[in-house]
Design an enzyme around this catalytic site. Sequence first.
Site, mmCIF file in Angstrom:
data_model
loop_
_atom_site.group_PDB
_atom_site.id
_atom_site.type_symbol
_atom_site.label_atom_id
_atom_site.label_comp_id
_atom_site.label_asym_id
_atom_site.label_seq_id
_atom_site.Cartn_x
_atom_site.Cartn_y
_atom_site.Cartn_z
ATOM 1 N N LYS A 13 -70.683 -63.472 -80.906
ATOM 2 C CA LYS A 13 -72.005 -63.443 -80.273
ATOM 3 C C LYS A 13 -71.896 -63.419 -78.747
ATOM 4 O O LYS A 13 -72.563 -62.636 -78.073
ATOM 5 C CB LYS A 13 -72.833 -64.663 -80.705
ATOM 6 C CG LYS A 13 -73.087 -64.767 -82.192
ATOM 7 C CD LYS A 13 -74.000 -65.932 -82.535
ATOM 8 C CE LYS A 13 -73.475 -67.277 -82.109
ATOM 9 N NZ LYS A 13 -72.231 -67.681 -82.806
ATOM 10 N N ARG A 88 -80.849 -72.460 -84.424
ATOM 11 C CA ARG A 88 -79.913 -72.784 -85.500
ATOM 12 C C ARG A 88 -80.609 -73.444 -86.694
ATOM 13 O O ARG A 88 -80.005 -73.585 -87.750
ATOM 14 C CB ARG A 88 -78.824 -73.737 -84.996
ATOM 15 C CG ARG A 88 -77.881 -73.147 -83.961
ATOM 16 C CD ARG A 88 -76.880 -74.214 -83.519
ATOM 17 N NE ARG A 88 -76.068 -73.789 -82.397
ATOM 18 C CZ ARG A 88 -74.829 -73.327 -82.504
ATOM 19 N NH1 ARG A 88 -74.285 -73.206 -83.684
ATOM 20 N NH2 ARG A 88 -74.151 -72.981 -81.419
ATOM 21 N N ARG A 127 -56.932 -68.765 -80.528
ATOM 22 C CA ARG A 127 -57.321 -68.327 -79.188
ATOM 23 C C ARG A 127 -57.002 -69.373 -78.120
ATOM 24 O O ARG A 127 -57.012 -70.570 -78.367
ATOM 25 C CB ARG A 127 -58.813 -67.971 -79.162
ATOM 26 C CG ARG A 127 -59.765 -69.112 -79.378
ATOM 27 C CD ARG A 127 -61.207 -68.612 -79.512
ATOM 28 N NE ARG A 127 -62.146 -69.722 -79.673
ATOM 29 C CZ ARG A 127 -63.450 -69.570 -79.890
ATOM 30 N NH1 ARG A 127 -63.971 -68.354 -79.959
ATOM 31 N NH2 ARG A 127 -64.234 -70.621 -80.029
ATOM 32 N N ARG A 161 -59.433 -74.936 -76.361
ATOM 33 C CA ARG A 161 -60.550 -75.858 -76.535
ATOM 34 C C ARG A 161 -60.195 -76.872 -77.613
ATOM 35 O O ARG A 161 -59.619 -76.520 -78.644
ATOM 36 C CB ARG A 161 -61.811 -75.078 -76.930
ATOM 37 C CG ARG A 161 -62.457 -74.380 -75.740
ATOM 38 C CD ARG A 161 -63.600 -73.480 -76.154
ATOM 39 N NE ARG A 161 -64.544 -74.102 -77.064
ATOM 40 C CZ ARG A 161 -65.624 -73.481 -77.533
ATOM 41 N NH1 ARG A 161 -65.881 -72.227 -77.166
ATOM 42 N NH2 ARG A 161 -66.445 -74.092 -78.350
ATOM 43 N N ARG A 172 -67.994 -76.565 -88.696
ATOM 44 C CA ARG A 172 -69.055 -75.799 -88.037
ATOM 45 C C ARG A 172 -69.562 -74.667 -88.932
ATOM 46 O O ARG A 172 -70.757 -74.353 -88.925
ATOM 47 C CB ARG A 172 -68.527 -75.249 -86.703
ATOM 48 C CG ARG A 172 -68.280 -76.355 -85.671
ATOM 49 C CD ARG A 172 -67.331 -75.930 -84.594
ATOM 50 N NE ARG A 172 -67.922 -75.006 -83.654
ATOM 51 C CZ ARG A 172 -67.221 -74.342 -82.734
ATOM 52 N NH1 ARG A 172 -65.919 -74.503 -82.638
ATOM 53 N NH2 ARG A 172 -67.831 -73.519 -81.905
#
Length: 215
Positions: A13, A88, A127, A161, A172
């Site tokens: 996104k 959401r 990542r 992260r 999530r």
Amino acid sequence: MNIILLGPPGAGKGTQASRLVEERGMVQLSTGDMLRAAVKAGTPVGLQAKAVMEAGELVSDAIVSALIGERLDAAEAHGGAIFDGYPRTKAQAQALDLLLDERGEKLDLVIELDVDEDALVDRITGRFTCAACGEGYHDRYKLPRVQDTCDACGGHEFKRRPDDNEETVRTRMAEYRAKTAPILPIYEARGLVRRVDGMAPIGEVGAVIDALLDG
């Protein structure tokens, strides 16, 4: 135009929203970015959200809707808003309708990025970024050309992260399925939803989204 980009964390996104900002002058309203900025600044909202985000859970509707409302006026003054990661929940969808109605605006399109959960876990957990300039990399798909050296700035420090781990990612994903998926019928009933293969190459995803916006 005012559009929503839907999809679980890591679906792409943010990447597509950034492109639309650059190419179409739209304003990206990314709750994730706004919340991270609040956390970094140490604001009361940021401190409140920090523990929740690190656990891979979702912050309250009231906090998120307040952040969106503050930025919406600027978006409407430009090329429209890209809602990235919002709404959401059903409550947030209702809040967005109210925020737009107050400004005489409407929602034009809801684009859902369809993804495969296992592939998404692989995409997210691998990542990492350059600590100096933020250039993005991946353990399998995009390593620096020279080991331990950023392609963009030559830096030698990299970071990940803390929530980019499999357990948090799957938490999530479960949150997304439980809380976000139920809002789709609201927008489907209005004929606003279009689905795009989020696992396709970035350029292909972008071309499909462009065609939808220009259609």
